[in-house]
Design a protein around this motif. Structure first.
Motif, PDB file in Angstrom:
ATOM      1  N   GLN A   1      25.953 -60.379  -0.558  1.00 24.64           N
ATOM      2  CA  GLN A   1      25.480 -60.169  -1.752  1.00 24.64           C
ATOM      3  C   GLN A   1      24.048 -59.372  -1.632  1.00 24.64           C
ATOM      4  OE1 GLN A   1      26.183 -61.257  -5.045  1.00 24.64           O
ATOM      5  NE2 GLN A   1      24.698 -59.658  -5.624  1.00 24.64           N
ATOM      6  N   LEU A   2      24.267 -58.220  -2.287  1.00 26.44           N
ATOM      7  CA  LEU A   2      22.912 -57.168  -2.261  1.00 26.44           C
ATOM      8  C   LEU A   2      22.007 -57.836  -3.364  1.00 26.44           C
ATOM      9  CD1 LEU A   2      24.957 -55.467  -0.836  1.00 26.44           C
ATOM     10  CD2 LEU A   2      23.894 -53.356  -2.146  1.00 26.44           C
ATOM     11  N   PHE A   3      20.629 -57.893  -3.045  1.00 26.94           N
ATOM     12  CA  PHE A   3      19.779 -58.066  -4.141  1.00 26.94           C
ATOM     13  C   PHE A   3      18.889 -56.760  -4.198  1.00 26.94           C
ATOM     14  CE2 PHE A   3      17.751 -59.164   0.290  1.00 26.94           C
ATOM     15  CZ  PHE A   3      16.525 -58.590   0.046  1.00 26.94           C
ATOM     16  N   THR A   4      18.199 -56.632  -5.561  1.00 19.52           N
ATOM     17  CA  THR A   4      17.494 -55.500  -5.942  1.00 19.52           C
ATOM     18  C   THR A   4      16.106 -56.159  -6.179  1.00 19.52           C
ATOM     19  OG1 THR A   4      17.992 -55.786  -8.363  1.00 19.52           O
ATOM     20  CG2 THR A   4      19.802 -54.414  -6.675  1.00 19.52           C
ATOM     21  N   ILE A   5      15.022 -55.212  -6.054  1.00 20.66           N
ATOM     22  CA  ILE A   5      13.654 -55.399  -6.247  1.00 20.66           C
ATOM     23  C   ILE A   5      13.337 -54.465  -7.291  1.00 20.66           C
ATOM     24  CG2 ILE A   5      11.331 -55.818  -5.467  1.00 20.66           C
ATOM     25  CD1 ILE A   5      12.758 -56.646  -2.867  1.00 20.66           C
ATOM     26  N   GLY A   6      12.905 -54.646  -8.494  1.00 20.93           N
ATOM     27  CA  GLY A   6      12.628 -53.476  -9.350  1.00 20.93           C
ATOM     28  C   GLY A   6      13.799 -52.419  -9.578  1.00 20.93           C
ATOM     29  N   GLY A   7      14.977 -53.026  -9.651  1.00 16.94           N
ATOM     30  CA  GLY A   7      16.183 -52.345  -9.803  1.00 16.94           C
ATOM     31  C   GLY A   7      16.916 -51.309  -8.685  1.00 16.94           C
ATOM     32  N   VAL A   8      15.801 -51.667  -7.512  1.00 24.58           N
ATOM     33  CA  VAL A   8      16.299 -50.816  -6.289  1.00 24.58           C
ATOM     34  C   VAL A   8      16.774 -51.859  -5.123  1.00 24.58           C
ATOM     35  CG1 VAL A   8      15.517 -49.411  -4.582  1.00 24.58           C
ATOM     36  CG2 VAL A   8      14.458 -49.109  -6.949  1.00 24.58           C
ATOM     37  N   PRO A   9      18.123 -51.357  -4.566  1.00 24.05           N
ATOM     38  CA  PRO A   9      18.778 -52.380  -3.828  1.00 24.05           C
ATOM     39  C   PRO A   9      17.609 -52.296  -2.405  1.00 24.05           C
ATOM     40  CG  PRO A   9      20.264 -50.836  -4.566  1.00 24.05           C
ATOM     41  CD  PRO A   9      18.960 -50.283  -5.112  1.00 24.05           C
ATOM     42  N   ALA A  10      17.291 -53.556  -1.951  1.00 24.93           N
ATOM     43  CA  ALA A  10      16.347 -53.853  -0.930  1.00 24.93           C
ATOM     44  C   ALA A  10      16.955 -54.645   0.231  1.00 24.93           C
ATOM     45  CB  ALA A  10      15.385 -54.494  -1.524  1.00 24.93           C
ATOM     46  N   GLY A  11      18.210 -55.166  -0.090  1.00 28.20           N
ATOM     47  CA  GLY A  11      18.617 -56.185   1.252  1.00 28.20           C
ATOM     48  C   GLY A  11      19.887 -56.914   0.449  1.00 28.20           C
ATOM     49  N   GLY A  12      20.382 -57.524   1.766  1.00 31.07           N
ATOM     50  CA  GLY A  12      21.513 -58.334   1.395  1.00 31.07           C
ATOM     51  C   GLY A  12      21.395 -59.912   1.859  1.00 31.07           C
ATOM     52  N   MET A  13      22.272 -60.712   1.465  1.00 32.67           N
ATOM     53  CA  MET A  13      22.236 -62.137   1.870  1.00 32.67           C
ATOM     54  C   MET A  13      23.824 -62.542   2.164  1.00 32.67           C
ATOM     55  SD  MET A  13      19.850 -64.313  -0.908  1.00 32.67           S
ATOM     56  CE  MET A  13      18.014 -63.554  -1.242  1.00 32.67           C
ATOM     57  N   MET A  14      23.754 -63.365   3.123  1.00 33.70           N
ATOM     58  CA  MET A  14      25.081 -63.741   3.379  1.00 33.70           C
ATOM     59  C   MET A  14      25.127 -65.152   4.105  1.00 33.70           C
ATOM     60  SD  MET A  14      25.889 -61.451   6.667  1.00 33.70           S
ATOM     61  CE  MET A  14      25.005 -61.174   8.413  1.00 33.70           C
TER      62      MET A  14
END
Length: 256
Positions: A178-191
């Motif tokens: 799962q990607l996460f965004t900060i301020g609408g910008v992709p910043a990383g992922g979780m798994m």
């Protein structure tokens, strides 16, 4: 601070041999290094050109005695460290080091999410430098959490920092990425982490020009490649690594 709240704005390495680690990362990533010049504190600053991008310090003896291992730590910007630390605790996380000031730098607290992954809450005294262009070599370009329950972890970080969900990818037997965004910008992922990983952890990807040459520098310097090279969605090539002192990190590049 409103423009940087919730963003990773600094990274540093806590290690058992700062001299060897400095030589390793200067060779692998191309950083320059200098002492921060803080009286009574040995802290190395890593830079790309004139821009400071990270730091390094020696692991305290009491941490070694307690079984801690060398590791990279990510600093996330918040408007109020004390209030955010209280929110961490109220949301099931842990505060390992209570909020305190770094003279002339800012205020910080060492935290862990409910699954146990470490991160640092931080508010600086000045304005954060402008973000570099995507894929700029020498900068951390991706932040990845491997955990025991990524959905619970996402709820925690979303509530704390306002992160939002981006795209998700089905990795088959490995589950969802799962990607996460900060301020609408992709910043990383979780798994969810592999069973071989003993504890949840954050992994930080440093941008380099070409992945094969950088991986060769890792092994030539005494480090290990533990995963990759792999091409990920979007065409980026990555490797996961362990430095000679045992700290995990990763590299990302637009080409082999």
């Amino acid at each position: 601070m409103s423009e940087t709240k919730g963003k990773f704005i600094w990274y540093d390495l806590m290690t058992t041999d700062t001299v060897a680690a400095e030589a390793f990362y200067k060779s692998v990533v191309g950083w320059s290094a200098q002492d921060a010049g803080t009286p009574g504190v040995a802290y190395t600053l890593f830079s790309v050109g004139a821009a400071q991008v990270g730091g390094m310090m020696a692991m305290p003896d009491e941490m070694r005695s307690a079984g801690a291992h060398p590791s990279w730590r990510g600093y996330v910007a918040v408007a109020d460290v004390d209030a955010s630390a209280a929110q961490v605790a109220a949301s099931g996380g842990t505060i390992h080091r209570s909020p305190e000031d770094i003279p002339n730098v800012g205020r910080f607290a060492v935290a862990a999410d409910p699954q146990g992954a470490l991160f640092i809450l931080f508010r600086g005294m000045g304005e954060a430098p402008p973000a570099p262009a995507p894929n700029t070599p020498g900068y951390v370009g991706w932040n990845e959490l491997a955990t025991t329950d990524w959905e619970a972890a996402f709820a925690f970080y979303s509530g704390l920092f306002g992160w939002a969900k981006g795209e998700s990818f089905d990795m088959g037997p490995m589950g969802t990425y799962q990607l996460f965004t900060i301020g609408g910008v992709p910043a990383g992922g979780m798994m969810n982490k592999p069973t071989s990983a003993p504890v949840p952890y954050w992994l930080y990807y440093v941008n380099v020009d070409a992945i094969d040459a950088a991986a060769a520098r890792v092994t030539a310097g005494g480090g290990k490649i533990v995963n990759g090279p792999h091409e990920v969605p979007g065409g980026t090539w990555t490797v996961s690594c362990i430095d000679p002192q045992g700290a995990m990190f990763a590299l990302a590049a637009p080409r082999r």
